[in-house]
Design an enzyme around this catalytic site. Structure first.
Site, PDB file in Angstrom:
ATOM      1  N   LYS A  75       0.541  -0.957  -0.204  1.00  0.00           N
ATOM      2  CA  LYS A  75      -0.351   0.362   0.174  1.00  0.00           C
ATOM      3  C   LYS A  75       1.124   1.086  -0.027  1.00  0.00           C
ATOM      4  O   LYS A  75       1.085   2.104  -0.374  1.00  0.00           O
ATOM      5  CB  LYS A  75      -0.957   0.105   1.183  1.00  0.00           C
ATOM      6  CG  LYS A  75      -1.879   0.980   1.289  1.00  0.00           C
ATOM      7  CD  LYS A  75      -3.070   0.151   2.023  1.00  0.00           C
ATOM      8  CE  LYS A  75      -2.531   0.675   3.492  1.00  0.00           C
ATOM      9  NZ  LYS A  75      -1.560  -0.268   4.058  1.00  0.00           N
ATOM     10  N   THR A  77       4.388   1.092  -1.148  1.00  0.00           N
ATOM     11  CA  THR A  77       4.832   1.396  -1.974  1.00  0.00           C
ATOM     12  C   THR A  77       3.626   2.067  -3.174  1.00  0.00           C
ATOM     13  O   THR A  77       3.927   2.930  -4.326  1.00  0.00           O
ATOM     14  CB  THR A  77       5.456   0.315  -2.623  1.00  0.00           C
ATOM     15  OG1 THR A  77       6.259  -0.179  -1.455  1.00  0.00           O
ATOM     16  CG2 THR A  77       6.607   0.227  -3.911  1.00  0.00           C
ATOM     17  N   ARG A  98       2.052   8.741   7.168  1.00  0.00           N
ATOM     18  CA  ARG A  98       2.134   8.348   8.389  1.00  0.00           C
ATOM     19  C   ARG A  98       3.178   8.344   8.947  1.00  0.00           C
ATOM     20  O   ARG A  98       4.608   8.315   8.190  1.00  0.00           O
ATOM     21  CB  ARG A  98       1.693   6.918   8.759  1.00  0.00           C
ATOM     22  CG  ARG A  98      -0.153   7.777   9.102  1.00  0.00           C
ATOM     23  CD  ARG A  98      -0.377   6.214   9.969  1.00  0.00           C
ATOM     24  NE  ARG A  98      -0.845   4.835   8.626  1.00  0.00           N
ATOM     25  CZ  ARG A  98      -0.822   4.122   9.479  1.00  0.00           C
ATOM     26  NH1 ARG A  98      -1.080   3.841  10.537  1.00  0.00           N
ATOM     27  NH2 ARG A  98      -0.545   2.839   8.697  1.00  0.00           N
ATOM     28  N   LYS A 109       8.067  -6.374  11.066  1.00  0.00           N
ATOM     29  CA  LYS A 109       7.968  -5.783   9.687  1.00  0.00           C
ATOM     30  C   LYS A 109       9.142  -4.739   8.789  1.00  0.00           C
ATOM     31  O   LYS A 109       9.415  -4.980   7.593  1.00  0.00           O
ATOM     32  CB  LYS A 109       7.503  -4.754   9.394  1.00  0.00           C
ATOM     33  CG  LYS A 109       5.740  -5.382   9.633  1.00  0.00           C
ATOM     34  CD  LYS A 109       4.477  -3.489   9.898  1.00  0.00           C
ATOM     35  CE  LYS A 109       4.750  -2.891   8.134  1.00  0.00           C
ATOM     36  NZ  LYS A 109       4.333  -1.610   8.195  1.00  0.00           N
ATOM     37  N   PHE A 305      -3.911  -0.287   7.420  1.00  0.00           N
ATOM     38  CA  PHE A 305      -4.504  -1.790   6.947  1.00  0.00           C
ATOM     39  C   PHE A 305      -5.430  -1.798   5.836  1.00  0.00           C
ATOM     40  O   PHE A 305      -5.226  -1.090   4.902  1.00  0.00           O
ATOM     41  CB  PHE A 305      -4.983  -2.551   8.018  1.00  0.00           C
ATOM     42  CG  PHE A 305      -4.029  -2.650   9.256  1.00  0.00           C
ATOM     43  CD1 PHE A 305      -2.886  -2.925   9.252  1.00  0.00           C
ATOM     44  CD2 PHE A 305      -4.195  -2.027  10.326  1.00  0.00           C
ATOM     45  CE1 PHE A 305      -1.468  -3.328   9.393  1.00  0.00           C
ATOM     46  CE2 PHE A 305      -3.130  -2.391  11.581  1.00  0.00           C
ATOM     47  CZ  PHE A 305      -2.138  -2.962  11.852  1.00  0.00           C
TER      48      PHE A 305
END
Length: 561
Positions: A75, A77, A98, A109, A305
């Protein structure tokens, strides 16, 4: 057989970036030397005065995704690559993102600044301490924590009930040993013994408040509204009662200013704030988004998310408070993730499996339907991986056509902005041809708390209904009685399923959402509805990403994704 191209790691690509001085990035936005404060050559803070008397001319594009899987969706990227592509086709575009938390960076991650040739840089700075915003938020939060215990030690004039203190302490590192602790041990000189605990800093209400405030005055007002617990009569006790809002705001005087950096292709990026999307609203700050909208023609932003969490909260909470709305939503999907939703284990994703893709499309369909409930057009961005087969990709494209949704194959990870030109052109075409916005919120805030919860659970998650614990019902009655029933709701739910059970992938049916508790974030301005087992202080895995992160003798960070 053709030899597969070997890509460098994200950090290797980032180290080779041709970054320009941040003043040149500021100049692209019309910012002068007086508008920015330098944090070295490649980072800067933007002064809040920049927003004065400037209309929000920029057209806002929201990037969200299908339900996350261990296969990854890309997302951030896609967000970065799309903005780079927008500039390549002659559109003046800025990114609003963010800030990464240290917890995920050193936990599971790794880095969180995009990937491949679609990254924001300096990548290692952004992923680590950046400009100190998250540290400042932690200091402000913990100042209040210390103030609460100090107040109780010195007479407890507010008659705070030590068993009804909601306010925990924070640290921005995954540390499971701090989830449940006892403070004040060691005798009278050390305070009043009571149970407590830690959250990760980005789960703090102070973070949510910073991201929803539109000025220092608004920040201070919201901090004063924080409810830290109850007195022995069962009445809420606020930060304003303790009179700590001024000192907390003082610690945040620089943190409230958005940060300016750049992408690998020198596209301006405003990165600010980072609330968790499964416990808070999961979006960058209102100030960052508004600044980007005031300073450029198009703005690409993202929500954390899947669309059931980040996008719903972006639209129902952030847009409601900020008075903004997106013109288009980009929904990121991958063939790999759809195969996982279709029942394929991660280790078997490399083989072609059109049947699994078709099965997993149920998840994509639900997210398209959800976005349309807000009256917004959607473009599906299929983040292409080297192992995807043409038949798998064609299956997704044909499905999107059947849903009358635009679809674009995105190759921004490998090719940067060039790999997102088709996506950019389709997004611009949709925005340009849309004559009148039909954006609408999912619910009205004057609905009852239960009605709002039911609306999200049934309409967005696809649940058959909602089950409430005795604690949740008690809190709903309490919050309604105390005048907080008209606030928006922020659902705390697993990101791995449309339901509240992380094991239920794809598009589950025949389930109910179980609400265990409802808590108040009065400063942020929403009610947190707790479903399932949401961890506000994560733990490190057996082999955390921290084991791969290092620094060379000449000061170069390695292993950060």
């Amino acid at each position: 057989m053709a030899k597969q191209k070997v890509m460098k790691s994200d950090i290797e690509i980032a180290h080779e970036a041709n970054m320009v001085h941040i003043r040149e990035i500021g100049a692209k936005l019309g910012l002068t030397e007086d508008d920015i404060e330098y944090y070295g050559k490649h980072k800067a803070k933007i002064n809040l005065d920049v927003l004065k008397n400037k209309p929000l001319k920029g057209k806002l594009i929201l990037v969200t995704a299908i339900t996350p899987t261990p296969a990854g969706e890309g997302k951030s990227t896609t967000t970065i690559g799309l903005a780079q592509a927008m500039n390549r086709i002659g559109k003046h575009c800025t990114i609003a993102l963010r800030e990464p938390s240290l917890g995920p960076c050193f936990g599971v991650k790794g880095g969180a600044a995009g990937g491949g040739h679609s990254q924001v840089v300096p990548m290692e700075d952004i992923n680590l301490h950046f400009t100190g915003d998250i540290h400042a938020i932690g200091a402000a939060h913990n100042l209040l924590s210390a103030g609460i215990d100090n107040h109780m030690k010195h007479g407890n004039e507010l008659d705070i009930d030590p068993t009804k203190i909601y306010w925990k302490r924070v640290v921005d590192i995954n540390d499971r040993a701090l989830r449940h602790i006892v403070v004040g041990l060691g005798g009278q000189a050390h305070g009043i013994p009571r149970e407590g605990g830690f959250m990760i800093t980005v789960a703090s209400e102070v973070m949510a408040i910073l991201c929803l405030s539109d000025s220092i005055a608004d920040l201070k007002k919201r901090l004063g509204h924080i409810i830290i617990g109850e007195n022995r009569k069962g009445e809420p006790v606020s930060v304003a009662d303790l009179n700590f809002q001024g000192s907390m705001a003082a610690l945040l005087k620089d943190a409230i200013k958005p940060n300016l950096v750049q992408t690998l292709e020198n596209t301006p990026a405003i990165i600010h704030g980072g609330p968790f999307a499964n416990i808070a609203h999961g979006c960058n700050s209102v100030l960052a988004t508004k600044m980007a909208m005031a300073l450029s023609e198009y703005v690409v932003t993202e929500a954390g998310f899947g669309a059931d969490l980040g996008a719903e909260k972006f639209l129902d909470i952030k847009c409601r408070y900020a008075g903004i709305k997106p013109e288009c939503v980009v929904l990121v999907a991958t063939a790999r993730a759809l195969k996982m939703h279709g029942g394929v284990a991660k280790q078997y994703l490399k083989g072609e499996n059109v049947g699994a893709v078709k099965s997993g499309l149920a998840n994509l369909k639900k997210h398209i339907e959800n976005i349309r409930k807000f009256g917004l057009p959607v473009v599906v961005a299929v983040n292409r991986f080297p192992d995807d087969t043409q038949e798998e990709l064609d299956t997704i494209i044909e499905f999107c056509a059947s849903m009358k949704a635009e679809c674009s194959l995105s190759e921004v990870w490998e090719k940067g902005g060039e790999g997102g030109i088709d996506l950019a052109e389709k997004v611009v075409a949709i925005i340009d041809k849309k004559k009148k916005s039909s954006f609408r919120f999912l619910y009205d805030t004057d609905m009852s708390i239960k009605a709002k919860i039911s609306t999200v659970a049934v309409e967005i998650y696809g649940a058959d209904g909602v089950l409430y614990s005795k604690q949740a019902l008690r809190m709903i009655d309490y919050l309604t009685e105390k005048g907080y029933g008209n606030l928006p709701i922020c659902m705390a739910k697993t990101q791995y399923s449309l339901s509240d059970d992380a094991s239920l992938m794809n598009r589950p049916t025949g389930f109910k959402i179980s609400v265990g508790d409802v808590t108040l974030s009065a400063g942020a301005g929403f009610l947190v509805v707790h479903t399932g087992d949401i961890m506000i202080m994560p733990g490190l895995p057996k082999k955390p990403a921290a084991l791969s992160i290092d620094i060379t003798d000449d000061g170069k960070i390695t292993g950060l994704f």
